[in-house]
Design a protein around this motif. Sequence first.
Motif, mmCIF file in Angstrom:
data_model
loop_
_atom_site.group_PDB
_atom_site.id
_atom_site.type_symbol
_atom_site.label_atom_id
_atom_site.label_comp_id
_atom_site.label_asym_id
_atom_site.label_seq_id
_atom_site.Cartn_x
_atom_site.Cartn_y
_atom_site.Cartn_z
ATOM 1 N N GLN A 129 25.587 -27.422 -9.773
ATOM 2 C CA GLN A 129 25.680 -25.995 -9.463
ATOM 3 C C GLN A 129 26.014 -25.182 -10.709
ATOM 4 O OE1 GLN A 129 27.700 -24.962 -5.869
ATOM 5 N NE2 GLN A 129 27.740 -22.792 -6.343
ATOM 6 N N ALA A 130 26.975 -25.629 -11.493
ATOM 7 C CA ALA A 130 27.361 -24.893 -12.698
ATOM 8 C C ALA A 130 26.220 -24.811 -13.708
ATOM 9 C CB ALA A 130 28.588 -25.538 -13.338
ATOM 10 N N VAL A 131 25.472 -25.899 -13.869
ATOM 11 C CA VAL A 131 24.349 -25.915 -14.813
ATOM 12 C C VAL A 131 23.271 -24.937 -14.361
ATOM 13 C CG1 VAL A 131 22.433 -27.357 -15.623
ATOM 14 C CG2 VAL A 131 24.769 -28.240 -15.684
ATOM 15 N N LEU A 132 22.937 -24.977 -13.075
ATOM 16 C CA LEU A 132 21.925 -24.045 -12.566
ATOM 17 C C LEU A 132 22.365 -22.600 -12.746
ATOM 18 C CD1 LEU A 132 20.885 -25.931 -9.311
ATOM 19 C CD2 LEU A 132 19.401 -25.468 -11.274
ATOM 20 N N GLU A 133 23.613 -22.317 -12.400
ATOM 21 C CA GLU A 133 24.111 -20.958 -12.530
ATOM 22 C C GLU A 133 24.158 -20.508 -13.985
ATOM 23 O OE1 GLU A 133 27.755 -21.321 -10.308
ATOM 24 O OE2 GLU A 133 26.756 -20.719 -8.430
ATOM 25 N N ALA A 134 24.483 -21.407 -14.902
ATOM 26 C CA ALA A 134 24.503 -21.062 -16.326
ATOM 27 C C ALA A 134 23.118 -20.663 -16.821
ATOM 28 C CB ALA A 134 25.042 -22.229 -17.151
ATOM 29 N N MET A 135 22.081 -21.176 -16.179
ATOM 30 C CA MET A 135 20.706 -20.841 -16.557
ATOM 31 C C MET A 135 20.142 -19.682 -15.738
ATOM 32 S SD MET A 135 20.197 -22.576 -19.152
ATOM 33 C CE MET A 135 18.524 -22.046 -19.426
ATOM 34 N N GLY A 136 21.001 -19.000 -14.976
ATOM 35 C CA GLY A 136 20.572 -17.811 -14.243
ATOM 36 C C GLY A 136 20.051 -18.062 -12.847
ATOM 37 N N THR A 137 20.226 -19.260 -12.349
ATOM 38 C CA THR A 137 19.768 -19.586 -10.994
ATOM 39 C C THR A 137 20.825 -19.162 -9.981
ATOM 40 O OG1 THR A 137 18.521 -21.482 -11.848
ATOM 41 C CG2 THR A 137 19.011 -21.472 -9.485
ATOM 42 N N LEU A 138 20.382 -18.533 -8.900
ATOM 43 C CA LEU A 138 21.268 -18.152 -7.806
ATOM 44 C C LEU A 138 21.342 -19.340 -6.848
ATOM 45 C CD1 LEU A 138 19.831 -14.578 -7.297
ATOM 46 C CD2 LEU A 138 21.856 -15.238 -8.605
ATOM 47 N N VAL A 139 22.537 -19.859 -6.614
ATOM 48 C CA VAL A 139 22.714 -21.130 -5.910
ATOM 49 C C VAL A 139 23.481 -20.938 -4.607
ATOM 50 C CG1 VAL A 139 23.667 -23.467 -6.084
ATOM 51 C CG2 VAL A 139 22.729 -22.357 -8.120
ATOM 52 N N HIS A 140 22.979 -21.589 -3.556
ATOM 53 C CA HIS A 140 23.659 -21.676 -2.265
ATOM 54 C C HIS A 140 23.761 -23.147 -1.903
ATOM 55 C CE1 HIS A 140 23.226 -17.391 -1.801
ATOM 56 N NE2 HIS A 140 21.929 -17.502 -1.973
ATOM 57 N N ARG A 141 24.769 -23.499 -1.131
ATOM 58 C CA ARG A 141 24.994 -24.895 -0.781
ATOM 59 C C ARG A 141 25.086 -25.049 0.731
ATOM 60 N NH1 ARG A 141 27.221 -29.564 -3.642
ATOM 61 N NH2 ARG A 141 27.982 -30.946 -2.029
ATOM 62 N N ALA A 142 24.498 -26.120 1.239
ATOM 63 C CA ALA A 142 24.581 -26.464 2.660
ATOM 64 C C ALA A 142 25.226 -27.844 2.778
ATOM 65 C CB ALA A 142 23.201 -26.465 3.288
ATOM 66 N N ASP A 143 26.373 -27.911 3.425
ATOM 67 C CA ASP A 143 27.074 -29.178 3.608
ATOM 68 C C ASP A 143 27.092 -29.635 5.067
ATOM 69 O OD1 ASP A 143 27.887 -30.082 1.001
ATOM 70 O OD2 ASP A 143 29.155 -28.300 0.921
ATOM 71 N N HIS A 144 26.428 -28.893 5.935
ATOM 72 C CA HIS A 144 26.322 -29.262 7.348
ATOM 73 C C HIS A 144 24.874 -29.032 7.774
ATOM 74 C CE1 HIS A 144 30.646 -29.570 7.466
ATOM 75 N NE2 HIS A 144 30.687 -28.408 6.825
ATOM 76 N N ALA A 145 24.350 -29.908 8.605
ATOM 77 C CA ALA A 145 22.945 -29.835 9.016
ATOM 78 C C ALA A 145 22.578 -28.464 9.571
ATOM 79 C CB ALA A 145 22.633 -30.932 10.025
ATOM 80 N N ALA A 146 23.472 -27.855 10.332
ATOM 81 C CA ALA A 146 23.187 -26.549 10.930
ATOM 82 C C ALA A 146 23.034 -25.453 9.875
ATOM 83 C CB ALA A 146 24.290 -26.169 11.917
ATOM 84 N N ASP A 147 23.566 -25.669 8.688
ATOM 85 C CA ASP A 147 23.493 -24.664 7.622
ATOM 86 C C ASP A 147 22.248 -24.785 6.754
ATOM 87 O OD1 ASP A 147 25.973 -23.704 8.437
ATOM 88 O OD2 ASP A 147 27.058 -24.969 7.008
ATOM 89 N N VAL A 148 21.529 -25.902 6.854
ATOM 90 C CA VAL A 148 20.419 -26.139 5.931
ATOM 91 C C VAL A 148 19.321 -25.087 6.073
ATOM 92 C CG1 VAL A 148 18.589 -27.738 5.229
ATOM 93 C CG2 VAL A 148 20.889 -28.604 5.697
ATOM 94 N N ALA A 149 18.770 -24.905 7.256
ATOM 95 C CA ALA A 149 17.654 -23.963 7.416
ATOM 96 C C ALA A 149 18.037 -22.533 7.050
ATOM 97 C CB ALA A 149 17.079 -24.036 8.831
ATOM 98 N N PRO A 150 19.173 -21.987 7.527
ATOM 99 C CA PRO A 150 19.497 -20.619 7.117
ATOM 100 C C PRO A 150 19.735 -20.488 5.609
ATOM 101 C CG PRO A 150 21.053 -21.382 8.807
ATOM 102 C CD PRO A 150 20.091 -22.496 8.535
ATOM 103 N N THR A 151 20.271 -21.530 4.998
ATOM 104 C CA THR A 151 20.513 -21.490 3.555
ATOM 105 C C THR A 151 19.194 -21.549 2.799
ATOM 106 O OG1 THR A 151 22.653 -22.537 3.914
ATOM 107 C CG2 THR A 151 21.803 -22.560 1.673
ATOM 108 N N VAL A 152 18.272 -22.404 3.227
ATOM 109 C CA VAL A 152 16.948 -22.465 2.596
ATOM 110 C C VAL A 152 16.222 -21.134 2.782
ATOM 111 C CG1 VAL A 152 14.652 -23.536 2.707
ATOM 112 C CG2 VAL A 152 16.718 -24.968 2.676
ATOM 113 N N GLU A 153 16.334 -20.550 3.964
ATOM 114 C CA GLU A 153 15.671 -19.257 4.172
ATOM 115 C C GLU A 153 16.251 -18.200 3.226
ATOM 116 O OE1 GLU A 153 13.919 -16.304 7.544
ATOM 117 O OE2 GLU A 153 15.606 -17.583 8.152
#
Length: 183
Positions: A129-153
């Motif tokens: 996450q830190a590496v991606l953010e350092a390169m300007g990437t906006l990062v979201h994380r899903a740690d529960h199955a129910a969060d995956v689809a809304p986070t990907v969207e």
Amino acid sequence: MDRNVIESAPDAVADWPDRIYDLLKQYNVRQVALVPDAGHSRLIKRCLADNELRVVTLTTEEEGVALMQGAWLGGDRSVLLMQSSGVGNCINMLSLSSIHRTPMPMIITMRGDFGEFNPAQVAMGQATQAVLEAMGTLVHRADHAADVAPTVEATLKLAYNTFRPTATLIGQRVLGAKTFGKD
């Protein structure tokens, strides 16, 4: 914690890979770049079975960044599927998005966090996450199955509306920690 919970593979009835596939279709993604990964296997199979999607198997993850640039310039939307261990290969290439204002959504399965057995996966897993953010990437994380689809969207919307690199990190709590028979 119960060892079987930590080491379990993704539940066969979990529908999050199918929901990601549906989102790719909904957002008119036409090209899928990937390095084969067990965490993405069900999604990859769905993409390969779809004749409307161009699936490109990469030899290394940074090729996916170049593919997304080319797809966008050619009028197509794309997505990069990879494992966290491949993020380090993309660092230099991620600068292209800020130069060219190209949407680059990435869906990344994590290694090196929850219940990891392989010490070689930990360093990049913890730094992803830190590496991606350092390169300007906006990062979201899903740690529960129910969060995956809304986070990907959210990741897809953010990429295509702001013309930036974005990423969803799918944690090992969702995927199950790989052990390959190790304790």
